[in-house]
Design a protein around this motif. Structure first.
Motif, PDB file in Angstrom:
ATOM      1  N   MET A 195       0.824  -1.206   0.000  1.00  0.00           N
ATOM      2  CA  MET A 195       0.000   0.000   0.000  1.00  0.00           C
ATOM      3  C   MET A 195       0.860   1.259   0.000  1.00  0.00           C
ATOM      4  SD  MET A 195      -3.349  -0.852   2.365  1.00  0.00           S
ATOM      5  CE  MET A 195      -2.452  -1.408   3.817  1.00  0.00           C
ATOM      6  N   PRO A 229     -10.052   3.523   0.605  1.00  0.00           N
ATOM      7  CA  PRO A 229      -9.825   2.218   1.239  1.00  0.00           C
ATOM      8  C   PRO A 229      -8.370   2.019   1.654  1.00  0.00           C
ATOM      9  CG  PRO A 229     -11.267   1.969  -0.658  1.00  0.00           C
ATOM     10  CD  PRO A 229     -10.788   3.389  -0.673  1.00  0.00           C
ATOM     11  N   LEU A 230      -7.423   2.505   0.843  1.00  0.00           N
ATOM     12  CA  LEU A 230      -6.011   2.342   1.185  1.00  0.00           C
ATOM     13  C   LEU A 230      -5.686   3.073   2.478  1.00  0.00           C
ATOM     14  CD1 LEU A 230      -3.031   2.364  -1.239  1.00  0.00           C
ATOM     15  CD2 LEU A 230      -2.907   3.738   0.832  1.00  0.00           C
ATOM     16  N   THR A 283      -5.125  -2.209  -3.671  1.00  0.00           N
ATOM     17  CA  THR A 283      -6.064  -1.492  -2.800  1.00  0.00           C
ATOM     18  C   THR A 283      -6.323  -0.092  -3.348  1.00  0.00           C
ATOM     19  OG1 THR A 283      -5.187  -2.699  -0.884  1.00  0.00           O
ATOM     20  CG2 THR A 283      -6.515  -0.735  -0.440  1.00  0.00           C
ATOM     21  N   TYR A 304     -13.250  -9.421   1.198  1.00  0.00           N
ATOM     22  CA  TYR A 304     -11.865  -9.379   0.724  1.00  0.00           C
ATOM     23  C   TYR A 304     -10.967 -10.251   1.599  1.00  0.00           C
ATOM     24  CZ  TYR A 304     -13.096  -5.507  -2.374  1.00  0.00           C
ATOM     25  OH  TYR A 304     -13.655  -4.734  -3.363  1.00  0.00           O
ATOM     26  N   ASN A 332     -13.227  -4.700  -6.706  1.00  0.00           N
ATOM     27  CA  ASN A 332     -12.862  -3.287  -6.534  1.00  0.00           C
ATOM     28  C   ASN A 332     -13.597  -2.396  -7.516  1.00  0.00           C
ATOM     29  OD1 ASN A 332     -11.091  -3.449  -4.380  1.00  0.00           O
ATOM     30  ND2 ASN A 332      -9.293  -3.793  -5.654  1.00  0.00           N
TER      31      ASN A 332
END
Length: 455
Positions: free
Chosen positions: A100, A314-315, A259, A230, A220
């Motif tokens: 990430m 989301p990250l 992500t 997930y 996604n």
């Protein structure tokens, strides 16, 4: 002459620009701060492991790290020691966070473009290539040469911890250089693990792993937000990756890079939506129907919570939640289960005289700073830019601190060797070089910062 209206508009534009920059760098700063604190915990874990391995506690230590844990799901069975579970399962979380962070830096951070991006890329490349050359120049045993990738590694947590000790006297650009260098170094280490430390490939299991990654991608782009889904797909992907022959940590990186970095909707729309919900709550305060007012208030608060969460990518959201677990549990536990080297019975003297320990040690202590400095100098000569406030003494100091290997170096060591003697020799080289690199690098950072203050 600037009118008051023009001045206010200019100030508003400047404030908006500062806010955008702050939103961009804040997660990176939080990552660094957490990693710096984690570095202390890692060192404590290493010290405790060394004490346990070299005292009367050694039998308990070995029983702990080799304690078997069995999982039987019918279609998948694995019965192995705790150390293996930590290295192959828990470390996936660490590499997921790394993935990430790599995505953030490549898409929107220091590695996203411009001439300044080439300096840390070149520094990382030099810091990976030259240590390997030093290693091969010293180590002549074909079996020991399997550990050629060990001195390539940089421990970002401890490195950031060291540079944080100097505090505000270190230019911000130097910290950016170290962090960006470490990220690129992580990319290189991941690529090496994927290509050179992969067992025989089970194509069926590998195909299933790729198929599950495609499923994650489809989830996604179709806006599926339920994290438990997930997690389930990720667990099945870990099983297939484990059976495929590739190291499961590569899966963690792939999932991290996949992500989403963009939120489901722009946060700029949030204030108006929140204000509308606040008015809804206030309007219901005068509703004579108490039960109806309660349901309306709860509904508005739940909507507000959902809107706030979806305004964060989301990250960012997942990294914020996972980073403390990775930094303060996963990595220290990895360090504790892998750093315990029994140096009794002449093992230290034997390791100190081995070409493997010398190759690993000098690769980290000499190869890293030399490679980082030379490659950065070449990049600057070709048109790259150093971050503001960075001197060549500072670049060399960063190269030394990048020679702190610990976490990833230990990880590659475990992948390289099975023989206890080679594991001990490589780990002694890592420990000695990392300590010297940290101490000398810290002294040079103080010297570099003192020169800047004299200007």
């Amino acid at each position: 002459m600037t009118t008051p209206i023009d001045e206010s508009m200019l100030n508003a534009v400047r404030a908006a620009r500062r806010e955008r920059i702050y939103r961009l760098v804040r997660p990176f700063q939080e990552f660094g701060q957490t990693e710096a604190s984690s570095g202390i915990v890692i060192i404590i874990a290493v010290v405790l492991a060394m004490i346990a391995a070299n005292t009367a506690l050694s039998s308990y230590y070995l029983d702990f790290i080799h304690h078997h844990i069995a999982v039987d799901l019918g279609f998948f069975h694995l019965d192995t020691g705790l150390q293996h579970w930590v290295n192959d399962a828990l470390m996936v979380i660490f590499f997921f966070v790394v993935g990430m962070e790599i995505k953030r830096e490549v898409v929107a951070g220091e590695l996203s473009g411009g001439r300044k991006v080439w300096a840390p890329i070149a520094a990382a490349a030099g810091g990976m290539v030259v240590p390997v050359l030093v290693f091969f120049a010293i180590v002549d045993d074909p079996t020991a040469r399997q550990g050629w990738a060990i001195p390539m590694a940089t421990d970002i947590a401890i490195a950031v911890g060291v540079i944080t000790v100097v505090g505000a006297r270190v230019p911000a650009g130097l910290k950016v250089l170290l962090l960006a260098l470490a990220i690129v170094d992580d990319i290189g280490a991941i690529a090496v693990i994927a290509v050179f430390y992969t067992d025989d490939i089970n194509l069926t299991a590998l195909g299933l792993t790729v198929g599950l990654l495609v499923l994650v991608y489809l989830m996604n782009i179709n806006g599926i937000q339920q994290v438990p889904l997930y997690v389930v797909v990720g667990l099945f992907a870990w099983i297939t990756a484990h059976e495929s022959g590739i190291h499961p940590t590569i899966l963690g990186v792939a999932l991290g890079v996949m992500t989403p970095l963009q939120p489901w909707y722009r946060s700029t729309a949030l204030p108006d939506l929140i204000q509308a919900l606040v008015r809804r709550i206030r309007d219901n305060e005068i509703d004579p129907d108490v039960e109806h007012a309660h349901h309306e208030r709860v509904g508005a608060l739940l909507t507000m919570s959902e809107l706030s969460e979806n305004a964060i990518s989301p990250l960012d959201r997942i990294e914020h939640r996972l980073l403390p677990w990775s930094a303060f549990l996963v990595v220290p536990l990895f360090a504790f289960t892998n750093a315990g080297v029994d140096l009794r019975g002449g093992a230290l003297e034997e390791a100190a005289s081995s070409s493997l320990a010398l190759g690993v040690g000098l690769g980290l202590l000499i190869g890293k700073p030399v490679g980082v400095t030379i490659a950065t100098w070449i990049a600057v000569r070709l048109g790259a830019e150093l971050p503001a406030g960075v001197t060549w003494l500072g670049v060399f100091a960063v190269g030394l601190i990048a020679g702190i290997g610990f976490t990833v170096a230990l990880f590659v060591t475990e992948l390289s060797f099975e023989a206890e003697l080679l594991l001990t020799q490589a780990k002694v080289g890592i420990f000695v070089a990392s300590v010297l690199a940290g101490v000398i690098g810290l002294a040079m950072l103080y010297a570099a910062s003192a020169r800047l203050s004299e200007r």
